[in-house]
Write a protein that holds these residues in place. Sequence first.
Motif, mmCIF file in Angstrom:
data_model
loop_
_atom_site.group_PDB
_atom_site.id
_atom_site.type_symbol
_atom_site.label_atom_id
_atom_site.label_comp_id
_atom_site.label_asym_id
_atom_site.label_seq_id
_atom_site.Cartn_x
_atom_site.Cartn_y
_atom_site.Cartn_z
ATOM 1 N N LYS A 172 1.034 -1.219 0.034
ATOM 2 C CA LYS A 172 0.067 -0.156 -0.007
ATOM 3 C C LYS A 172 0.791 1.187 0.045
ATOM 4 O O LYS A 172 1.454 1.586 0.933
ATOM 5 C CB LYS A 172 -0.883 0.077 1.166
ATOM 6 C CG LYS A 172 -2.034 -1.102 1.341
ATOM 7 C CD LYS A 172 -3.040 -1.087 2.378
ATOM 8 C CE LYS A 172 -4.001 -1.908 2.189
ATOM 9 N NZ LYS A 172 -5.215 -2.003 3.220
ATOM 10 N N GLY A 173 0.948 1.819 -1.031
ATOM 11 C CA GLY A 173 1.670 3.145 -1.261
ATOM 12 C C GLY A 173 2.428 3.097 -2.560
ATOM 13 O O GLY A 173 2.169 2.229 -3.402
ATOM 14 N N ALA A 174 3.253 4.067 -2.890
ATOM 15 C CA ALA A 174 3.913 4.371 -3.961
ATOM 16 C C ALA A 174 4.966 3.143 -4.433
ATOM 17 O O ALA A 174 5.753 2.938 -3.523
ATOM 18 C CB ALA A 174 4.586 5.527 -4.335
ATOM 19 N N LYS B 136 10.789 5.353 5.280
ATOM 20 C CA LYS B 136 9.709 5.520 4.358
ATOM 21 C C LYS B 136 8.708 4.173 3.981
ATOM 22 O O LYS B 136 8.062 4.396 3.096
ATOM 23 C CB LYS B 136 10.548 6.091 2.994
ATOM 24 C CG LYS B 136 10.961 7.457 3.285
ATOM 25 C CD LYS B 136 9.756 8.413 3.637
ATOM 26 C CE LYS B 136 10.164 9.806 3.923
ATOM 27 N NZ LYS B 136 9.424 10.809 4.279
ATOM 28 N N THR B 137 9.355 3.245 4.459
ATOM 29 C CA THR B 137 8.692 1.824 4.235
ATOM 30 C C THR B 137 8.450 1.074 5.472
ATOM 31 O O THR B 137 9.630 0.822 6.241
ATOM 32 C CB THR B 137 9.409 1.008 3.041
ATOM 33 O OG1 THR B 137 9.538 1.862 1.889
ATOM 34 C CG2 THR B 137 8.615 -0.268 2.859
ATOM 35 N N LEU C 175 -0.676 4.960 8.319
ATOM 36 C CA LEU C 175 0.482 5.633 8.281
ATOM 37 C C LEU C 175 0.592 6.727 7.437
ATOM 38 O O LEU C 175 -0.454 7.120 6.667
ATOM 39 C CB LEU C 175 1.531 4.466 7.548
ATOM 40 C CG LEU C 175 2.016 3.340 8.582
ATOM 41 C CD1 LEU C 175 2.828 2.407 7.451
ATOM 42 C CD2 LEU C 175 2.364 3.586 9.719
ATOM 43 N N PRO C 176 1.404 7.592 7.887
ATOM 44 C CA PRO C 176 1.169 9.065 7.136
ATOM 45 C C PRO C 176 1.221 8.934 5.769
ATOM 46 O O PRO C 176 1.870 7.904 5.156
ATOM 47 C CB PRO C 176 2.445 9.749 7.788
ATOM 48 C CG PRO C 176 2.889 8.995 8.945
ATOM 49 C CD PRO C 176 2.521 7.553 8.861
ATOM 50 N N PRO C 177 1.101 9.982 4.879
ATOM 51 C CA PRO C 177 1.179 10.013 3.535
ATOM 52 C C PRO C 177 2.464 9.962 3.092
ATOM 53 O O PRO C 177 3.569 10.526 3.721
ATOM 54 C CB PRO C 177 0.262 11.263 3.007
ATOM 55 C CG PRO C 177 -0.512 11.741 4.350
ATOM 56 C CD PRO C 177 0.279 11.103 5.565
ATOM 57 N N GLY C 178 2.836 9.333 2.132
ATOM 58 C CA GLY C 178 4.171 9.175 1.581
ATOM 59 C C GLY C 178 5.039 8.120 2.050
ATOM 60 O O GLY C 178 6.076 7.933 1.899
#
Length: 504
Positions: A20-22, A66-67, A76-79
């Motif tokens: 989930k995420g970029a 960041k992961t 979790l926070p955006p990004g």
Amino acid sequence: MIDSMTISALIENLKGCLLKGAPDTEVTGLHYDSRTVEPGGAFFALRGQALDGHRFIDQALERGAKTIFLEKERELPPGVATVVVDDCRQVMAQVAAAFFGDPTADIPVVGVTGTNGKTTVTYLVEAILRAAGHRPAVFGTINYRFADQILSSLHTTPEAIDMLRGVAGFRRQGADALVMEVSSHALEQHRVSGVHFKVGVFTNLTPEHLDYHGNMDDYFASKTRLFTELLQKEGAVVNVEDPYGARLAGLLLSPLTCGSSADCAIYPLDVKTTLEGTSGTVDTPCGTVSFSSPLLGAFNLQNLLCAIGAGVALGLSAEVIGRGLSEAPQVPGRLERVDNGRGVMALVDYAHTGDALDKVLVTLAALAPRRMITVFGCGGDRDRSKRPVMGEIASRRSDLAVVTSDNPRTEDPDAIIAEVCAGVARVHRRPLTRAEAASGAKGYIVIPDRREAIAFAADVSRGGDLLLVAGKGHEDYQILGRERIHFDDREELSRALARVETTP
């Protein structure tokens, strides 16, 4: 090793990962301790016996993660990329292999597991590989090493990230083979799931770590994972002199069996053990191996056979295997001799289980010393069931047993000694006085301070005696409470014997 990888590249070959995420989030480092996280790193929320890594996700985020790899999904926070997995430890090992360039994929890797003998076998296999022209790295109880570089060992088998980072570093320096001790904790916790094993060696299984595993069947099940889940179809070397080894061999398709019987693939033809060591010939599928080794006793013959088996499984010649064994150095803290001018055979050994201590003392008794003196203790915050067992064995096998502290850790040293003495009491009704022990009476004495215990044993020893200090071996520390102080049995014994020599 590379500086960074995208999260999608790290997990592309893994099953059961929900990202989930970029997907193009860059991962610049791997961490399982939130205190070590650096900006851009990936944090693995591991569940442990005492702590749950999910509690430290916020700390990891504050430090720039960041992961996040986790088993229990949360917002979790955006990004920040989230990877939800079933088993964070197993995924961590596989991700570490990818991040560090899969450093074990193209080299021969030998994993050695079992309760006793792992360290000795790794030293022997290391020497065999060197004789074959390889430059092996070694990860084990004593240290992690390659060539002239020696790193301190905090665990027999380090966490996957630390181990694979270390292997990658050794590879860059020229290592082209790997030998490693594989503990049951490591197998249970998937620390070696990112390693490509070519050979697996099973030495034996005796009661140990039952505070962690619960019972022998679970302990055995952990050990078998090396052979049934991680090893290639061939390459299993099994000591079938051990009943659990025989049981393991029955689970495998084509193991290389080691033992005293001619039914084994690897067995002794003509072997002799003297005060100078062990030498002789061994029959193997690749021919007769001739060797000479400073190792003593029947239990070390089993270690030698296991190492020979590893050489055979690696496809090496009988001549190379024999030369490697003959060139192998003294294993630190394994029946390591302490020179002295008193005519006392003074030895330091790592034996810290009932089975290991029994085998060492039986081996030494065969040397027919005038008197057998054994200094030993049991560690704190560890399996309590072995304490009376070791007490009884030391008392039955020794003329004088000196019961002392080992690494008491956070336990009361006197309470540990009391549990050891419950086993001693099966042999002796009461402890000796110091005067009685010094006069040569048979029995036991309790001296809680380890330095004082070693000094006393040295003081009462005479020419022709055999003095064994057991339990800590190569360790150069003692853990008192939560403090680690410098303490080396070899140094203490050498100093005590030298002091006795000069005493008028």
